[in-house]
Design a protein around this motif. Structure first.
Motif, PDB file in Angstrom:
ATOM      1  N   VAL A   7      -8.451   2.037   6.793  1.00  0.00           N
ATOM      2  CA  VAL A   7      -7.153   1.710   7.394  1.00  0.00           C
ATOM      3  C   VAL A   7      -6.093   2.697   6.923  1.00  0.00           C
ATOM      4  O   VAL A   7      -5.218   3.094   7.688  1.00  0.00           O
ATOM      5  N   ILE A   8      -6.179   3.086   5.658  1.00  0.00           N
ATOM      6  CA  ILE A   8      -5.263   4.081   5.099  1.00  0.00           C
ATOM      7  C   ILE A   8      -6.081   5.148   4.378  1.00  0.00           C
ATOM      8  O   ILE A   8      -7.214   4.896   3.959  1.00  0.00           O
ATOM      9  N   ALA A   9      -5.508   6.315   4.258  1.00  0.00           N
ATOM     10  CA  ALA A   9      -6.173   7.435   3.582  1.00  0.00           C
ATOM     11  C   ALA A   9      -5.134   8.195   2.767  1.00  0.00           C
ATOM     12  O   ALA A   9      -4.554   9.169   3.243  1.00  0.00           O
ATOM     13  N   PRO A  10      -4.909   7.762   1.546  1.00  0.00           N
ATOM     14  CA  PRO A  10      -3.882   8.418   0.739  1.00  0.00           C
ATOM     15  C   PRO A  10      -4.311   9.821   0.312  1.00  0.00           C
ATOM     16  O   PRO A  10      -5.496  10.137   0.257  1.00  0.00           O
ATOM     17  N   GLU A  11      -3.317  10.612   0.028  1.00  0.00           N
ATOM     18  CA  GLU A  11      -3.582  11.910  -0.576  1.00  0.00           C
ATOM     19  C   GLU A  11      -3.912  11.659  -2.043  1.00  0.00           C
ATOM     20  O   GLU A  11      -3.652  10.587  -2.568  1.00  0.00           O
ATOM     21  N   ARG A  12      -4.474  12.670  -2.690  1.00  0.00           N
ATOM     22  CA  ARG A  12      -4.779  12.542  -4.122  1.00  0.00           C
ATOM     23  C   ARG A  12      -4.265  13.758  -4.866  1.00  0.00           C
ATOM     24  O   ARG A  12      -4.308  14.867  -4.368  1.00  0.00           O
ATOM     25  N   THR A  13      -3.807  13.483  -6.060  1.00  0.00           N
ATOM     26  CA  THR A  13      -3.397  14.582  -6.931  1.00  0.00           C
ATOM     27  C   THR A  13      -4.662  15.233  -7.490  1.00  0.00           C
ATOM     28  O   THR A  13      -5.750  14.651  -7.401  1.00  0.00           O
ATOM     29  N   PRO A  14      -4.550  16.422  -8.091  1.00  0.00           N
ATOM     30  CA  PRO A  14      -5.724  17.041  -8.709  1.00  0.00           C
ATOM     31  C   PRO A  14      -6.391  16.131  -9.750  1.00  0.00           C
ATOM     32  O   PRO A  14      -7.595  16.201  -9.964  1.00  0.00           O
ATOM     33  N   GLY A  15      -5.606  15.250 -10.355  1.00  0.00           N
ATOM     34  CA  GLY A  15      -6.148  14.309 -11.336  1.00  0.00           C
ATOM     35  C   GLY A  15      -6.740  13.053 -10.711  1.00  0.00           C
ATOM     36  O   GLY A  15      -7.244  12.181 -11.412  1.00  0.00           O
ATOM     37  N   GLY A  16      -6.650  12.916  -9.390  1.00  0.00           N
ATOM     38  CA  GLY A  16      -7.250  11.775  -8.703  1.00  0.00           C
ATOM     39  C   GLY A  16      -6.304  10.621  -8.420  1.00  0.00           C
ATOM     40  O   GLY A  16      -6.715   9.604  -7.857  1.00  0.00           O
ATOM     41  N   THR A  17      -5.048  10.735  -8.783  1.00  0.00           N
ATOM     42  CA  THR A  17      -4.081   9.662  -8.525  1.00  0.00           C
ATOM     43  C   THR A  17      -3.795   9.578  -7.031  1.00  0.00           C
ATOM     44  O   THR A  17      -3.544  10.592  -6.375  1.00  0.00           O
ATOM     45  N   ARG A  18      -3.852   8.375  -6.511  1.00  0.00           N
ATOM     46  CA  ARG A  18      -3.548   8.167  -5.091  1.00  0.00           C
ATOM     47  C   ARG A  18      -2.049   8.290  -4.858  1.00  0.00           C
ATOM     48  O   ARG A  18      -1.260   7.718  -5.598  1.00  0.00           O
ATOM     49  N   LEU A  19      -1.707   8.989  -3.792  1.00  0.00           N
ATOM     50  CA  LEU A  19      -0.310   9.102  -3.387  1.00  0.00           C
ATOM     51  C   LEU A  19      -0.200   8.653  -1.935  1.00  0.00           C
ATOM     52  O   LEU A  19      -0.834   9.224  -1.047  1.00  0.00           O
ATOM     53  N   TYR A  20       0.613   7.621  -1.712  1.00  0.00           N
ATOM     54  CA  TYR A  20       0.746   7.028  -0.388  1.00  0.00           C
ATOM     55  C   TYR A  20       2.020   7.521   0.275  1.00  0.00           C
ATOM     56  O   TYR A  20       3.067   7.613  -0.350  1.00  0.00           O
ATOM     57  N   ARG A  21       1.909   7.796   1.553  1.00  0.00           N
ATOM     58  CA  ARG A  21       3.047   8.228   2.346  1.00  0.00           C
ATOM     59  C   ARG A  21       3.613   7.027   3.110  1.00  0.00           C
ATOM     60  O   ARG A  21       3.020   5.953   3.136  1.00  0.00           O
ATOM     61  N   GLU A  22       4.729   7.241   3.741  1.00  0.00           N
ATOM     62  CA  GLU A  22       5.373   6.174   4.518  1.00  0.00           C
ATOM     63  C   GLU A  22       4.440   5.669   5.617  1.00  0.00           C
ATOM     64  O   GLU A  22       4.382   4.475   5.895  1.00  0.00           O
ATOM     65  N   LYS A  23       3.690   6.565   6.249  1.00  0.00           N
ATOM     66  CA  LYS A  23       2.774   6.141   7.311  1.00  0.00           C
ATOM     67  C   LYS A  23       1.681   5.214   6.762  1.00  0.00           C
ATOM     68  O   LYS A  23       1.263   4.279   7.434  1.00  0.00           O
ATOM     69  N   ASP A  24       1.249   5.446   5.528  1.00  0.00           N
ATOM     70  CA  ASP A  24       0.265   4.555   4.910  1.00  0.00           C
ATOM     71  C   ASP A  24       0.865   3.166   4.711  1.00  0.00           C
ATOM     72  O   ASP A  24       0.214   2.153   4.962  1.00  0.00           O
ATOM     73  N   ALA A  25       2.108   3.130   4.267  1.00  0.00           N
ATOM     74  CA  ALA A  25       2.786   1.849   4.054  1.00  0.00           C
ATOM     75  C   ALA A  25       2.917   1.080   5.369  1.00  0.00           C
ATOM     76  O   ALA A  25       2.694  -0.127   5.416  1.00  0.00           O
ATOM     77  N   LYS A  26       3.261   1.793   6.442  1.00  0.00           N
ATOM     78  CA  LYS A  26       3.416   1.126   7.745  1.00  0.00           C
ATOM     79  C   LYS A  26       2.079   0.610   8.262  1.00  0.00           C
ATOM     80  O   LYS A  26       1.998  -0.506   8.777  1.00  0.00           O
ATOM     81  N   ARG A  27       1.026   1.412   8.134  1.00  0.00           N
ATOM     82  CA  ARG A  27      -0.305   0.982   8.584  1.00  0.00           C
ATOM     83  C   ARG A  27      -0.780  -0.224   7.771  1.00  0.00           C
ATOM     84  O   ARG A  27      -1.303  -1.191   8.312  1.00  0.00           O
ATOM     85  N   LEU A  28      -0.595  -0.137   6.469  1.00  0.00           N
ATOM     86  CA  LEU A  28      -1.037  -1.227   5.610  1.00  0.00           C
ATOM     87  C   LEU A  28      -0.230  -2.494   5.863  1.00  0.00           C
ATOM     88  O   LEU A  28      -0.780  -3.600   5.850  1.00  0.00           O
ATOM     89  N   LYS A  29       1.044  -2.347   6.136  1.00  0.00           N
ATOM     90  CA  LYS A  29       1.895  -3.516   6.381  1.00  0.00           C
ATOM     91  C   LYS A  29       1.388  -4.329   7.575  1.00  0.00           C
ATOM     92  O   LYS A  29       1.263  -5.551   7.490  1.00  0.00           O
ATOM     93  N   ILE A  30       1.059  -3.664   8.683  1.00  0.00           N
ATOM     94  CA  ILE A  30       0.572  -4.424   9.844  1.00  0.00           C
ATOM     95  C   ILE A  30      -0.830  -4.952   9.592  1.00  0.00           C
ATOM     96  O   ILE A  30      -1.165  -6.052  10.019  1.00  0.00           O
TER      97      ILE A  30
END
Length: 153
Positions: A25-48
């Motif tokens: 449903v969502i596909a966050p970006e990841r930092t080189p260390g593996g930390t998930r980073l969510y964008r506004e579009k991820d928040a909107k998709r996850l919200k619905i």
């Protein structure tokens, strides 16, 4: 934003967010260390997606809605698939609205019936209140039957 920030923003848990990520449903970006980073579009998709789940839609149905387009080879195929899913979703919503409307009517009947006992000093059972108005009309509403069934504890 990080997973904790997104969880707080959407009033959910990091575990739930990871589940929706596994479903695609969502596909966050990841930092080189593996930390998930969510964008506004991820928040909107996850919200619905969370809203649909909260209202009772199955996770598999939510996953199909979110991933229909990526599984298609053309815009026409994607549009046809999406419209099919939207028609299905509309039917599910209409069915639930009908059921909720009926439940609301039953609730109003139960409320009016049970309010008759606001001033009653008796214990709410057949022995202590043989003329109970609810007991006589308990079958007029399903909720009253659940709440005030004279034969149940």
């Amino acid at each position: 934003m990080k997973i904790g920030e997104l969880a707080e923003r959407l009033n959910t848990t990091p575990r739930t967010i990871r589940l929706y990520e596994e479903l695609g449903v969502i596909a966050p970006e990841r930092t080189p260390g593996g930390t998930r980073l969510y964008r506004e579009k991820d928040a909107k998709r996850l919200k619905i997606a969370l809203r649909l789940a909260h209202l009772g839609r199955e996770l598999g149905d939510i996953e199909r809605l979110a991933r229909t387009r990526e599984r298609c080879v053309s815009g026409a195929q994607a549009a046809a698939g999406a419209v099919t899913l939207l028609v299905e979703l509309r039917g599910w919503i209409d069915k639930n609205l009908d059921e909720l409307s009926a439940l609301k009517i039953d609730l109003q009947k139960a409320d009016a019936l049970i309010r008759q006992c606001f001033e009653c000093p008796n214990k709410p059972n057949r022995k202590d209140c043989p003329a109970c108005p609810i007991d006589r009309q308990v079958d007029s509403t399903d909720l009253a039957r659940l709440i005030w069934d004279p034969d149940c504890p």
